[in-house]
Design a protein around this motif. Structure first.
Motif, PDB file in Angstrom:
ATOM      1  N   UNK A  55     -33.060  28.993  36.552  1.00  0.00           N
ATOM      2  CA  UNK A  55     -31.933  28.065  36.604  1.00  0.00           C
ATOM      3  C   UNK A  55     -32.233  26.889  35.675  1.00  0.00           C
ATOM      4  N   UNK A  56     -31.473  26.774  34.609  1.00  0.00           N
ATOM      5  CA  UNK A  56     -31.633  25.676  33.661  1.00  0.00           C
ATOM      6  C   UNK A  56     -30.730  24.528  34.094  1.00  0.00           C
ATOM      7  N   UNK A  57     -31.352  23.411  34.431  1.00  0.00           N
ATOM      8  CA  UNK A  57     -30.615  22.248  34.930  1.00  0.00           C
ATOM      9  C   UNK A  57     -30.258  21.344  33.763  1.00  0.00           C
ATOM     10  N   UNK A  58     -28.976  21.205  33.506  1.00  0.00           N
ATOM     11  CA  UNK A  58     -28.498  20.282  32.480  1.00  0.00           C
ATOM     12  C   UNK A  58     -27.799  19.103  33.149  1.00  0.00           C
ATOM     13  N   UNK A  59     -27.478  18.112  32.376  1.00  0.00           N
ATOM     14  CA  UNK A  59     -26.727  16.949  32.874  1.00  0.00           C
ATOM     15  C   UNK A  59     -25.500  16.811  31.975  1.00  0.00           C
ATOM     16  N   UNK A  60     -24.630  17.825  32.069  1.00  0.00           N
ATOM     17  CA  UNK A  60     -23.522  17.942  31.120  1.00  0.00           C
ATOM     18  C   UNK A  60     -22.151  17.764  31.762  1.00  0.00           C
ATOM     19  N   UNK A  61     -22.113  17.450  33.042  1.00  0.00           N
ATOM     20  CA  UNK A  61     -20.822  17.393  33.730  1.00  0.00           C
ATOM     21  C   UNK A  61     -19.914  16.310  33.177  1.00  0.00           C
ATOM     22  N   UNK A  62     -20.485  15.171  32.819  1.00  0.00           N
ATOM     23  CA  UNK A  62     -19.655  14.021  32.459  1.00  0.00           C
ATOM     24  C   UNK A  62     -19.884  13.519  31.038  1.00  0.00           C
ATOM     25  N   UNK A  63     -20.608  14.281  30.222  1.00  0.00           N
ATOM     26  CA  UNK A  63     -20.855  13.850  28.845  1.00  0.00           C
ATOM     27  C   UNK A  63     -19.727  14.359  27.943  1.00  0.00           C
ATOM     28  N   UNK A  64     -19.643  13.913  26.695  1.00  0.00           N
ATOM     29  CA  UNK A  64     -18.602  14.417  25.793  1.00  0.00           C
ATOM     30  C   UNK A  64     -18.611  15.937  25.686  1.00  0.00           C
ATOM     31  N   UNK A  65     -17.429  16.519  25.541  1.00  0.00           N
ATOM     32  CA  UNK A  65     -17.267  17.970  25.558  1.00  0.00           C
ATOM     33  C   UNK A  65     -18.144  18.663  24.528  1.00  0.00           C
ATOM     34  N   UNK A  66     -18.171  18.156  23.301  1.00  0.00           N
ATOM     35  CA  UNK A  66     -18.931  18.844  22.258  1.00  0.00           C
ATOM     36  C   UNK A  66     -20.422  18.878  22.579  1.00  0.00           C
ATOM     37  N   UNK A  67     -20.924  17.810  23.191  1.00  0.00           N
ATOM     38  CA  UNK A  67     -22.333  17.801  23.582  1.00  0.00           C
ATOM     39  C   UNK A  67     -22.601  18.781  24.718  1.00  0.00           C
ATOM     40  N   UNK A  68     -21.685  18.838  25.675  1.00  0.00           N
ATOM     41  CA  UNK A  68     -21.854  19.770  26.797  1.00  0.00           C
ATOM     42  C   UNK A  68     -21.873  21.212  26.302  1.00  0.00           C
ATOM     43  N   UNK A  69     -21.001  21.540  25.381  1.00  0.00           N
ATOM     44  CA  UNK A  69     -20.954  22.886  24.823  1.00  0.00           C
ATOM     45  C   UNK A  69     -22.245  23.196  24.075  1.00  0.00           C
ATOM     46  N   UNK A  70     -22.669  22.272  23.230  1.00  0.00           N
ATOM     47  CA  UNK A  70     -23.866  22.512  22.420  1.00  0.00           C
ATOM     48  C   UNK A  70     -25.098  22.721  23.295  1.00  0.00           C
ATOM     49  N   UNK A  71     -25.279  21.873  24.301  1.00  0.00           N
ATOM     50  CA  UNK A  71     -26.445  22.007  25.176  1.00  0.00           C
ATOM     51  C   UNK A  71     -26.398  23.313  25.974  1.00  0.00           C
ATOM     52  N   UNK A  72     -25.224  23.702  26.404  1.00  0.00           N
ATOM     53  CA  UNK A  72     -25.083  24.938  27.183  1.00  0.00           C
ATOM     54  C   UNK A  72     -25.403  26.162  26.327  1.00  0.00           C
ATOM     55  N   UNK A  73     -25.018  26.137  25.069  1.00  0.00           N
ATOM     56  CA  UNK A  73     -25.320  27.268  24.186  1.00  0.00           C
ATOM     57  C   UNK A  73     -26.815  27.358  23.881  1.00  0.00           C
TER      58      UNK A  73
END
Length: 432
Positions: A55-73
């Protein structure tokens, strides 16, 4: 590694890690979980070969969309390199997001990268009263937008029709697998998902109001490259790998961690506010003034002093206002500024506490937990027993500590004291 999870916050990551480690008992009552590790961000190394679910824990729920996408990829690429046969994108069971994202954009980016469509989207978590019916999300007997989530300081949810909400975030149309299809069984669900894909629907909201519904969805997507949802969507997934002979099923063991303790609460949810009121009746508690934090009057030095004065007494430091108070402080200082300063305060305090010998740490609030976890350099976290529904014990061998990272709305009213007992091992039968 068989299964990889990309979680959009740290408490949610622990929640789904708990679900995968616990699994669903079989007819003999034996545990049916996987060997699970939780990672704070994308690791820069290969996973332990013994890990079956990462399980990779990110903190992407409330950050800018492009950053959330990039980190998830980036997380997807690492999980694929570990050999994962299936990916789960985990978000909150209250679908925390804004009309712009981030659930839709991240889910579609993952689907595009994997070349799939007709992907399940289901935030249901019946154990905690989250159910989906005809594409509408309910919290117990209330529509989502009447549950208190409409007052969330970062992601106010003002529409219970999550098919419509997700449609605002997504490029492709959003499908629906209604309750009648789910109750018809896994083959009917699989057929509906194929039809959704044929219609160009990348994502399809799936109804679910019971654990049995979630198991049906899990069987329907047994070998699907991608599934999205809350932690409940993972209930039936371990059994797929066990039935296929790819995993043996394991029982969670935990011996407990002793030593100094601390509780940090940064959630403004009704459940956490109730937990604070219960705990402070019998234990020392420090209320943190947001105004004082923003004006530099209260710092981590003050919190550390409070905890040192109350070692062994289950001390709690909290910043948890009601919706009116939260709105007023956001108006004065700006939403992002307040969130950033509080995250920094709790993270710095947690770092000093652990460096100073604290071995049991309880944190309430998704954003707060994320800030704390990122600050502590925890290494790989092994998943221990469940404290309360959706909240497991997390063990950091690197730091020699045990943690409970609690989403705001989770846990019994006496959660804080119960969690500290659980971290010491006293709340569990040592024979498990």
């Amino acid at each position: 590694m068989l299964l990889g999870v990309i979680a959009d916050d740290f408490t949610g990551a622990g929640d789904i890690a708990n679900t995968l480690a616990k699994g669903m008992p079989d007819v003999t009552g034996q545990a049916g979980g996987l060997v699970v590790a939780q990672y704070m961000g994308v690791p820069d190394r290969q996973a332990d070969p013994a890990i079956e679910a990462g399980v990779v824990s990110l903190k992407t729920r409330s950050i800018p969309v492009d950053q959330a996408v990039a980190q998830s990829l980036v997380a997807l690429k690492w999980l694929q390199a570990q050999g994962c046969r299936q990916i789960v994108f985990k978000y909150c069971s209250t679908f925390d997001s804004t009309p712009e994202g981030n659930i839709g954009p991240v889910a579609e980016a993952l689907a595009d990268a994997l070349g799939v469509a007709g992907v399940i989207a289901c935030p249901a978590f019946p154990t905690l009263g989250r159910s989906v019916h005809q594409g509408h999300l309910f919290v117990h007997d209330r529509p989502l937008n009447e549950s208190g989530m409409q007052n969330h300081p970062l992601t106010p949810m003002r529409d219970a029709d999550i098919r419509r909400w997700l449609g605002r975030q997504s490029k492709a149309p959003v499908g629906l697998v209604p309750a009648a299809v789910v109750r018809a069984g896994s083959e009917a669900v699989a057929t509906a998902l194929r039809a959704a894909a044929a219609k160009g629907e990348t994502l399809a909201i799936a109804d679910a109001s019971t654990d049995e519904d979630l198991v049906t969805l899990g069987r329907a997507a047994a070998w699907a490259p991608l599934i999205t949802g809350g932690s409940g969507i993972a209930i039936g997934l371990p059994a797929n790998f066990i039935r296929a002979g790819l995993a043996a099923g394991t029982a969670t063991r935990f011996e407990g961690v002793t030593g100094p303790e601390a509780i940090l609460a940064g959630s403004c949810s009704g459940a956490t506010r109730d937990q604070i009121e219960v705990h402070r009746r019998d234990h020392p508690a420090l209320a943190i003034s947001v105004d004082d934090v923003m004006n530099g009057i209260t710092t981590s030095h003050d919190l550390i002093g409070f905890f040192r004065q109350n070692v062994g007494k289950q001390p709690l430091a909290f910043s948890s206002g009601n919706p009116h108070e939260v709105a007023a402080t956001q108006t004065r200082y700006g939403r992002e500024a307040v969130a950033g300063r509080l995250d920094e305060l709790f993270a710095d305090t947690a770092r000093q506490l652990v460096d100073g010998g604290v071995r049991r740490l309880v944190v309430a609030g998704g954003e707060t937990s994320g800030a704390v976890a990122q600050a502590l350099d925890l290494g790989d976290l092994r998943i221990g027993p469940e404290i309360d529904s959706g909240v497991p014990i997390l063990i950091s061998q690197k730091r020699g500590i045990a943690l409970a990272l609690k989403s705001g709305n989770f846990g019994r009213t006496s959660f804080f004291a119960h969690a500290l007992d659980a971290l010491s091992g006293s709340a569990f039968d040592r024979r498990q």
